[in-house]
Design a protein around this motif. Structure first.
Motif, PDB file in Angstrom:
ATOM      1  N   TYR A 100      22.392  53.370  61.897  1.00 45.02           N
ATOM      2  CA  TYR A 100      23.300  53.453  63.083  1.00 45.02           C
ATOM      3  C   TYR A 100      23.142  54.837  63.876  1.00 45.02           C
ATOM      4  CZ  TYR A 100      25.394  48.862  61.744  1.00 45.02           C
ATOM      5  OH  TYR A 100      25.461  47.423  61.639  1.00 45.02           O
ATOM      6  N   LEU A 101      22.538  55.639  63.475  1.00 46.36           N
ATOM      7  CA  LEU A 101      22.718  56.953  64.189  1.00 46.36           C
ATOM      8  C   LEU A 101      22.213  56.856  65.562  1.00 46.36           C
ATOM      9  CD1 LEU A 101      23.075  59.961  64.102  1.00 46.36           C
ATOM     10  CD2 LEU A 101      20.817  60.389  63.288  1.00 46.36           C
ATOM     11  N   PRO A 102      21.209  56.299  66.013  1.00 43.74           N
ATOM     12  CA  PRO A 102      20.879  56.167  67.621  1.00 43.74           C
ATOM     13  C   PRO A 102      21.948  55.404  68.234  1.00 43.74           C
ATOM     14  CG  PRO A 102      18.991  55.716  66.324  1.00 43.74           C
ATOM     15  CD  PRO A 102      20.221  55.638  65.257  1.00 43.74           C
ATOM     16  N   THR A 103      22.632  54.500  67.517  1.00 43.53           N
ATOM     17  CA  THR A 103      23.892  53.746  68.127  1.00 43.53           C
ATOM     18  C   THR A 103      25.001  54.590  68.335  1.00 43.53           C
ATOM     19  OG1 THR A 103      23.054  51.505  67.276  1.00 43.53           O
ATOM     20  CG2 THR A 103      25.537  51.821  68.109  1.00 43.53           C
ATOM     21  N   TYR A 104      25.268  55.595  67.430  1.00 44.61           N
ATOM     22  CA  TYR A 104      26.320  56.569  67.429  1.00 44.61           C
ATOM     23  C   TYR A 104      26.187  57.408  68.612  1.00 44.61           C
ATOM     24  CZ  TYR A 104      29.879  59.801  65.861  1.00 44.61           C
ATOM     25  OH  TYR A 104      30.983  60.577  65.669  1.00 44.61           O
ATOM     26  N   LEU A 105      25.109  58.130  68.672  1.00 47.04           N
ATOM     27  CA  LEU A 105      24.695  59.135  69.584  1.00 47.04           C
ATOM     28  C   LEU A 105      25.090  58.396  70.849  1.00 47.04           C
ATOM     29  CD1 LEU A 105      21.782  60.894  67.881  1.00 47.04           C
ATOM     30  CD2 LEU A 105      24.062  61.557  67.961  1.00 47.04           C
ATOM     31  N   HIS A 106      24.342  57.408  71.130  1.00 44.18           N
ATOM     32  CA  HIS A 106      24.195  56.534  72.525  1.00 44.18           C
ATOM     33  C   HIS A 106      25.734  55.978  72.936  1.00 44.18           C
ATOM     34  CE1 HIS A 106      22.883  54.447  75.780  1.00 44.18           C
ATOM     35  NE2 HIS A 106      23.373  53.386  75.507  1.00 44.18           N
ATOM     36  N   LEU A 131      38.142  52.698  66.202  1.00 41.87           N
ATOM     37  CA  LEU A 131      38.216  52.964  64.758  1.00 41.87           C
ATOM     38  C   LEU A 131      37.186  52.500  63.768  1.00 41.87           C
ATOM     39  CD1 LEU A 131      41.956  51.593  64.888  1.00 41.87           C
ATOM     40  CD2 LEU A 131      41.270  53.961  64.889  1.00 41.87           C
ATOM     41  N   GLY A 132      36.330  51.660  64.347  1.00 40.70           N
ATOM     42  CA  GLY A 132      35.164  51.253  63.130  1.00 40.70           C
ATOM     43  C   GLY A 132      34.529  52.368  62.646  1.00 40.70           C
ATOM     44  N   TRP A 133      33.964  53.343  63.508  1.00 39.13           N
ATOM     45  CA  TRP A 133      33.284  54.540  63.210  1.00 39.13           C
ATOM     46  C   TRP A 133      33.996  55.394  62.298  1.00 39.13           C
ATOM     47  CZ3 TRP A 133      28.350  54.462  63.803  1.00 39.13           C
ATOM     48  CH2 TRP A 133      27.756  53.726  64.952  1.00 39.13           C
ATOM     49  N   PHE A 136      32.587  46.412  60.521  1.00 35.16           N
ATOM     50  CA  PHE A 136      33.573  47.317  60.981  1.00 35.16           C
ATOM     51  C   PHE A 136      33.629  47.722  62.557  1.00 35.16           C
ATOM     52  CE2 PHE A 136      34.127  49.804  56.624  1.00 35.16           C
ATOM     53  CZ  PHE A 136      35.097  48.943  56.334  1.00 35.16           C
ATOM     54  N   LEU A 137      32.304  47.814  62.909  1.00 34.07           N
ATOM     55  CA  LEU A 137      32.303  47.984  64.559  1.00 34.07           C
ATOM     56  C   LEU A 137      32.568  46.755  65.247  1.00 34.07           C
ATOM     57  CD1 LEU A 137      28.847  50.235  64.500  1.00 34.07           C
ATOM     58  CD2 LEU A 137      31.218  50.899  64.837  1.00 34.07           C
ATOM     59  N   SER A 138      32.202  45.593  64.554  1.00 33.26           N
ATOM     60  CA  SER A 138      32.693  44.269  65.337  1.00 33.26           C
ATOM     61  C   SER A 138      34.164  44.363  65.536  1.00 33.26           C
ATOM     62  CB  SER A 138      31.996  43.244  64.792  1.00 33.26           C
ATOM     63  OG  SER A 138      32.594  42.796  63.347  1.00 33.26           O
ATOM     64  N   ILE A 169      23.728  46.679  51.727  1.00 34.23           N
ATOM     65  CA  ILE A 169      25.401  46.323  52.098  1.00 34.23           C
ATOM     66  C   ILE A 169      25.868  47.484  52.979  1.00 34.23           C
ATOM     67  CG2 ILE A 169      27.393  46.380  50.896  1.00 34.23           C
ATOM     68  CD1 ILE A 169      25.788  45.779  48.095  1.00 34.23           C
ATOM     69  N   ALA A 170      25.581  48.606  52.918  1.00 36.18           N
ATOM     70  CA  ALA A 170      25.960  49.642  53.743  1.00 36.18           C
ATOM     71  C   ALA A 170      25.872  49.376  55.281  1.00 36.18           C
ATOM     72  CB  ALA A 170      25.325  51.123  53.500  1.00 36.18           C
ATOM     73  N   PRO A 171      24.516  49.063  55.748  1.00 32.64           N
ATOM     74  CA  PRO A 171      24.543  48.600  57.196  1.00 32.64           C
ATOM     75  C   PRO A 171      25.374  47.356  57.657  1.00 32.64           C
ATOM     76  CG  PRO A 171      22.480  49.120  56.321  1.00 32.64           C
ATOM     77  CD  PRO A 171      23.266  49.039  55.382  1.00 32.64           C
TER      78      PRO A 171
END
Length: 488
Positions: A305-311, A448-450, A441-443, A433-435
């Motif tokens: 999720y790093l690229p998604t977080y940065l974007h 607040l998901g992050w 959470f993001l859905s 499990i982690a992703p």
């Protein structure tokens, strides 16, 4: 020579540290010119090769898929250079649905998950040199056939990637057995981290050049080039690697004797039988296994999720986010090696005992990344501060590679291959499990998901640390010694 080396050479008795670890003789046997450091570089290349082949499909897939093509059909596209000049190169594209793409990307993990424990057991029975070389040649040769398999049909491509996953996990489990006979205890951290850092360098290389290869030469060359590199690495491996220092034709007598003296008191001969009941009851073993799960949790969240977080949060464009992701892998690459050197420095100078090093490095590698990750939502207003926190998180978490992540070699060198295979199951469970949880959470709430993702990652990591600090040990366990008689 140092006084310790002179005493060892004169008396024939190995020098020991305060924690009972036999100290290697310094002088001519030390340094990057030693055969054992050359072996670490060979394994570094092997890990580099399998890492590039783990990620090559992820990089090439966007160029392989054409959403406008008719179903179950392929077509050709002409590629141009950046100035728009046609180069006359053609590469097929396919109308694969998102579901099929997901299966393709997961197929490598299918083989890895199924083969983790069996390959660990087999690694204890087959010579690591043969197993690593054959597995690397297999996975690299299959990479050369991926473009043909894609043209033949998606089912064949899935089978091929699954077989690659099986071969790759054999390399991951077998390589630790090399160090059981090659690594003096006071150099084990640096030798392992040098070899393991190839995984980070491979991922970094694919991120930097994979897209360029797709744009200029066509996506098949991502598989051709990295597959050819893997084949070349396997040839080097067969030519230069040996299972035992005593069998190596080019090793000096001094280095061979150094390794033999350092490992003289270590019961490291692989054993085909397994004390399953004793393993299941061993809290030190469970502490090492659970650490594999907890300490990879945040890593897999970042990778997914790093690229998604940065974007989405920091509004960084996708190309720049790819560069920043590569930067973080570069930091991890350097930090892993430096962490191994620092751990061995503390041990060789008799500053800290092995158990203290394992616990200290694990604590730093968990607490600091947990702190920085929890603070990320509060500094999202600044890209610079966020990247600084992410860099510090990756740099400090890399110390775990000299902490809990190699502790299984300390407590059970005889069963290194099997336990490494078992630990990969915990790593892969964390990767699944982690992703998945993070996506949930993001859905639910994008903002607040992050925050919840980072809080949960810190909680999982710290929980694993507490268990490790309480139950970890650094000496060979009774069930892992040769005199263990009760087996199942």
């Amino acid at each position: 020579m140092s006084t310790t080396a002179e005493t060892t050479a004169t008396t024939g008795e190995p020098a020991s540290g305060s924690d009972g670890i036999t100290a290697p003789a310094p002088a001519s046997s030390k340094g990057v010119c030693s055969v054992r450091h050359g072996l670490a570089l060979l394994l570094h290349l092997c890990n580099f090769a399998i890492s590039t082949q783990q990620m090559n499909l992820s990089i090439a897939l966007p160029a392989m898929v054409n959403g406008t093509a008719p179903p179950n059909a392929s077509s050709s596209v002409t590629l141009g250079d950046r100035n728009g000049t046609l180069m006359g190169l053609k590469a097929p594209v396919y109308a694969w649905s998102p579901e099929i793409q997901g299966v393709l990307l997961s197929s490598l993990s299918y083989g890895s998950f199924v083969a983790s424990v069996p390959s660990g057991y087999v690694a204890g029975l087959v010579r690591p040199r043969h197993l690593i070389g054959a597995a690397l040649l297999t996975v690299s040769a299959l990479s050369l056939f991926i473009p043909l398999a894609a043209e033949a049909g998606v089912a064949l491509l899935i089978v091929l990637r699954t077989v690659q996953g099986v071969a790759q996990v054999m390399i991951q489990t077998s390589q630790y057995l090399i160090w059981v006979k090659w690594a003096p205890p006071l150099e084990r951290n640096q030798l392992i981290t040098i070899s393991i850092s190839g995984l980070m360098l491979g991922s970094l290389t694919v991120l930097l050049v994979g897209g360029f290869l797709c744009e200029t030469l066509g996506w098949p060359y991502v598989f051709y080039i990295f597959g050819a590199i893997g084949c070349a690495c396997s040839c080097l491996w067969f030519a230069l690697a040996y299972d035992d220092p005593a069998a190596h034709p080019f090793i000096s007598a001094g280095e061979r004797d150094l390794i033999a003296r350092a490992l003289a008191q270590q019961d490291c001969e692989p054993d085909g039988s397994l004390p399953i009941k004793a393993m299941a009851k061993s809290l030190p073993l469970w502490s090492a296994l659970l650490s594999q799960f907890s300490e990879h949790w945040f890593f897999y969240v970042l990778m997914a999720y790093l690229p998604t977080y940065l974007h989405s949060v920091l509004h960084v464009d996708l190309r720049a986010s790819g560069f920043l992701s590569a930067l973080l892998l570069g930091v991890a690459f350097i930090s892993i090696i430096l962490g191994g050197l620092l751990a061995d420095f503390l041990l060789s100078r008799d500053i800290l005992s092995l158990l203290v090093v394992r616990r200290l490095f694990t604590s730093i590698g968990v607490l600091f990344p947990s702190l920085f990750s929890v603070l990320l939502p509060w500094v999202s207003f600044s890209l610079g501060v966020t990247m600084a926190f992410l860099v510090l998180s990756l740099a400090t978490s890399s110390l775990c590679q000299s902490g809990a992540l190699v502790n299984f070699i300390d407590i059970a060198p005889r069963y290194t291959g099997f336990i490494k295979g078992l630990s990969l199951v915990f790593v892969q469970l964390s990767g699944v499990i982690a992703p998945t949880v993070s996506g949930f959470f993001l859905s639910q709430d994008a903002e607040l998901g992050w925050r919840n993702i980072f809080l949960l990652s810190a909680a999982v990591d710290v929980s694993g640390l507490v268990f490790f600090l309480v139950f970890s040990r650094a000496e060979v366990q009774d069930w892992a010694r040769a005199q263990t008689l009760t087996r199942l």
